[in-house]
Design an enzyme around this catalytic site. Sequence first.
Site, PDB file in Angstrom:
ATOM      1  N   LYS A  18       0.840  -1.217   0.000  1.00 15.44           N
ATOM      2  CA  LYS A  18       0.000   0.000   0.000  1.00 15.44           C
ATOM      3  C   LYS A  18       0.870   1.261   0.000  1.00 15.44           C
ATOM      4  CE  LYS A  18      -2.016  -0.992   3.907  1.00 15.44           C
ATOM      5  NZ  LYS A  18      -1.248  -2.237   4.238  1.00 15.44           N
ATOM      6  N   ARG A  93      -9.399   1.664   8.465  1.00 19.56           N
ATOM      7  CA  ARG A  93      -9.002   0.307   8.813  1.00 19.56           C
ATOM      8  C   ARG A  93     -10.061  -0.407   9.624  1.00 19.56           C
ATOM      9  NH1 ARG A  93      -3.135   0.804   8.833  1.00 19.56           N
ATOM     10  NH2 ARG A  93      -2.185  -1.194   9.292  1.00 19.56           N
ATOM     11  N   ARG A 132      11.867  -5.747   4.937  1.00 21.02           N
ATOM     12  CA  ARG A 132      11.643  -4.312   4.682  1.00 21.02           C
ATOM     13  C   ARG A 132      12.630  -3.437   5.455  1.00 21.02           C
ATOM     14  NH1 ARG A 132       5.810  -1.709   5.475  1.00 21.02           N
ATOM     15  NH2 ARG A 132       6.019  -2.569   7.577  1.00 21.02           N
ATOM     16  N   ARG A 164      11.403  -1.619  11.073  1.00 20.63           N
ATOM     17  CA  ARG A 164      10.333  -1.226  11.997  1.00 20.63           C
ATOM     18  C   ARG A 164      10.211  -2.223  13.148  1.00 20.63           C
ATOM     19  NH1 ARG A 164       5.199   0.428   8.300  1.00 20.63           N
ATOM     20  NH2 ARG A 164       4.166  -0.862   9.863  1.00 20.63           N
ATOM     21  N   ARG A 175      -0.374  -8.786  13.318  1.00 21.28           N
ATOM     22  CA  ARG A 175      -0.931  -7.707  12.482  1.00 21.28           C
ATOM     23  C   ARG A 175      -1.782  -8.298  11.363  1.00 21.28           C
ATOM     24  NH1 ARG A 175       4.314  -4.995  10.728  1.00 21.28           N
ATOM     25  NH2 ARG A 175       3.026  -3.844   9.253  1.00 21.28           N
TER      26      ARG A 175
HETATM   27  P1  AP5 Z   1       4.876  -1.638   1.858  1.00 20.33           P
HETATM   28  O1  AP5 Z   1       4.561  -0.790   0.675  1.00 20.33           O
HETATM   29  O2  AP5 Z   1       5.630  -1.019   2.969  1.00 20.33           O
HETATM   30  O3  AP5 Z   1       3.560  -2.375   2.383  1.00 20.33           O
HETATM   31  P2  AP5 Z   1       2.319  -1.787   3.168  1.00 20.33           P
HETATM   32  O4  AP5 Z   1       1.105  -2.452   2.621  1.00 20.33           O
HETATM   33  O5  AP5 Z   1       2.334  -0.297   3.177  1.00 20.33           O
HETATM   34  O6  AP5 Z   1       2.656  -2.402   4.590  1.00 20.33           O
HETATM   35  P3  AP5 Z   1       2.635  -1.757   6.051  1.00 20.33           P
HETATM   36  O7  AP5 Z   1       3.276  -2.777   6.948  1.00 20.33           O
HETATM   37  O8  AP5 Z   1       3.249  -0.389   6.080  1.00 20.33           O
HETATM   38  O9  AP5 Z   1       1.165  -1.689   6.309  1.00 20.33           O
HETATM   39  P4  AP5 Z   1       0.505  -1.651   7.632  1.00 20.33           P
HETATM   40  O10 AP5 Z   1      -0.831  -1.374   7.151  1.00 20.33           O
HETATM   41  O11 AP5 Z   1       0.641  -2.827   8.521  1.00 20.33           O
HETATM   42  O12 AP5 Z   1       1.338  -0.532   8.446  1.00 20.33           O
HETATM   43  P5  AP5 Z   1       0.992   0.970   8.804  1.00 20.33           P
HETATM   44  O13 AP5 Z   1       2.241   1.728   8.814  1.00 20.33           O
HETATM   45  O14 AP5 Z   1      -0.170   1.461   8.026  1.00 20.33           O
HETATM   46  O15 AP5 Z   1       5.684  -2.926   1.289  1.00 20.33           O
HETATM   47  C1  AP5 Z   1       6.174  -3.914   2.182  1.00 20.33           C
HETATM   48  C2  AP5 Z   1       7.524  -4.447   1.670  1.00 20.33           C
HETATM   49  O16 AP5 Z   1       7.313  -5.163   0.448  1.00 20.33           O
HETATM   50  C3  AP5 Z   1       8.544  -3.344   1.350  1.00 20.33           C
HETATM   51  O17 AP5 Z   1       9.812  -3.790   1.707  1.00 20.33           O
HETATM   52  C4  AP5 Z   1       8.423  -3.160  -0.179  1.00 20.33           C
HETATM   53  O18 AP5 Z   1       9.633  -2.714  -0.754  1.00 20.33           O
HETATM   54  C5  AP5 Z   1       8.047  -4.569  -0.633  1.00 20.33           C
HETATM   55  N1  AP5 Z   1       7.135  -4.580  -1.779  1.00 20.33           N
HETATM   56  C6  AP5 Z   1       6.057  -3.767  -1.972  1.00 20.33           C
HETATM   57  N2  AP5 Z   1       5.432  -4.096  -3.118  1.00 20.33           N
HETATM   58  C7  AP5 Z   1       6.106  -5.164  -3.639  1.00 20.33           C
HETATM   59  C8  AP5 Z   1       5.936  -5.942  -4.830  1.00 20.33           C
HETATM   60  N3  AP5 Z   1       4.930  -5.728  -5.698  1.00 20.33           N
HETATM   61  N4  AP5 Z   1       6.809  -6.937  -5.044  1.00 20.33           N
HETATM   62  C9  AP5 Z   1       7.838  -7.182  -4.197  1.00 20.33           C
HETATM   63  N5  AP5 Z   1       8.053  -6.461  -3.053  1.00 20.33           N
HETATM   64  C10 AP5 Z   1       7.200  -5.462  -2.794  1.00 20.33           C
HETATM   65  O19 AP5 Z   1       0.463   0.783  10.303  1.00 20.33           O
HETATM   66  C11 AP5 Z   1       1.337   0.425  11.350  1.00 20.33           C
HETATM   67  C12 AP5 Z   1       0.568   0.423  12.658  1.00 20.33           C
HETATM   68  O20 AP5 Z   1       0.050   1.742  12.920  1.00 20.33           O
HETATM   69  C13 AP5 Z   1      -0.671  -0.481  12.698  1.00 20.33           C
HETATM   70  O21 AP5 Z   1      -0.335  -1.822  13.028  1.00 20.33           O
HETATM   71  C14 AP5 Z   1      -1.493   0.206  13.789  1.00 20.33           C
HETATM   72  O22 AP5 Z   1      -0.972  -0.074  15.083  1.00 20.33           O
HETATM   73  C15 AP5 Z   1      -1.236   1.687  13.518  1.00 20.33           C
HETATM   74  N6  AP5 Z   1      -2.222   2.235  12.569  1.00 20.33           N
HETATM   75  C16 AP5 Z   1      -1.971   2.744  11.328  1.00 20.33           C
HETATM   76  N7  AP5 Z   1      -3.101   3.142  10.751  1.00 20.33           N
HETATM   77  C17 AP5 Z   1      -4.101   2.876  11.631  1.00 20.33           C
HETATM   78  C18 AP5 Z   1      -5.507   3.042  11.574  1.00 20.33           C
HETATM   79  N8  AP5 Z   1      -6.116   3.556  10.488  1.00 20.33           N
HETATM   80  N9  AP5 Z   1      -6.231   2.652  12.654  1.00 20.33           N
HETATM   81  C19 AP5 Z   1      -5.637   2.152  13.757  1.00 20.33           C
HETATM   82  N10 AP5 Z   1      -4.312   1.952  13.859  1.00 20.33           N
HETATM   83  C20 AP5 Z   1      -3.552   2.304  12.800  1.00 20.33           C
END
Ligand code: AP5
Length: 217
Positions: A18, A93, A132, A164, A175
């Site tokens: 994402k 979410r 990552r 992270r 998660r």
């Molecule tokens: P990446 O693009 O980083 O994936 P992502 O889907 O963004 O994954 P996240 O782990 O950031 O999502 P998340 O939703 O768990 O975390 P967030 O920060 O929102 O890609 C991942 C890896 O794969 C990278 O190394 C990339 O290079 C590689 N990659 C990408 N695409 C690829 C492809 N096509 N092929 C090969 N490799 C690829 O949230 C973190 C925490 O914050 C949550 O757990 C929660 O505690 C809190 N939080 C955030 N938002 C909320 C909310 N709305 N409500 C409540 N709590 C929240």
Amino acid sequence: MNEKATYIVMLGPPGAGKGTQAKVLAEKLGLVHVSSGDLFRENLSNETELGKLAASYMNKGELVPDDVTIAMVKDRLSRPDCALGAVLDGFPRTPAQAQALNGILAEMNGRVDLVPFISVPNEVLVERLGGRWMSHSGRVYHAINNPPKVKWFDDIDGTPLYQREDDKPETVLHRINVYYEQTSPLIEYYRAAGSLVEIDGTRPIELVTDEIMKVVK
Ligand code: AP5
């Protein structure tokens, strides 16, 4: 108030790509990338009260409570740089967040225009998150799929990369479970609203971008 604003919601499990896709899309479309996870991490590095509260949930792989998350994103979307719209990443979410977003956007004369749902199987998610590496300014790398030019330093500003806290294997699995329990109902919610488009997230990054861009156009 802006009639032309465009709002795209990136949906998918942790590690689906994402953030990677949201950054490219925002740049291509001239929109702002709004990542709730990045906003929490910014608060954490600035040692704000919100950052401390968020960390107590994030480090365990739990969701931060809806009320603080909604207030934070509402504040971000109301800033002038979002006048043309935003690519939302990690928000909404929960069903409560999705309803709140409708209200926030309605106040700005906008709506959720498109929801690319990036679908990736669990075993690939675990492998992606384990490899990552992040820059402090939010750029995302992967040890194998998307390595930095110089090992563990950011391509753009040369600062050291980090992994992270919530990418530890046991937290990643939690998660993913939290995603299925609390976030996956949004797939049907946005399908019913007619805005969901399913994207195969297992292909290389550039091909996933191409698929999303076709839909955007
Ligand atoms: P990446 O693009 O980083 O994936 P992502 O889907 O963004 O994954 P996240 O782990 O950031 O999502 P998340 O939703 O768990 O975390 P967030 O920060 O929102 O890609 C991942 C890896 O794969 C990278 O190394 C990339 O290079 C590689 N990659 C990408 N695409 C690829 C492809 N096509 N092929 C090969 N490799 C690829 O949230 C973190 C925490 O914050 C949550 O757990 C929660 O505690 C809190 N939080 C955030 N938002 C909320 C909310 N709305 N409500 C409540 N709590 C929240």
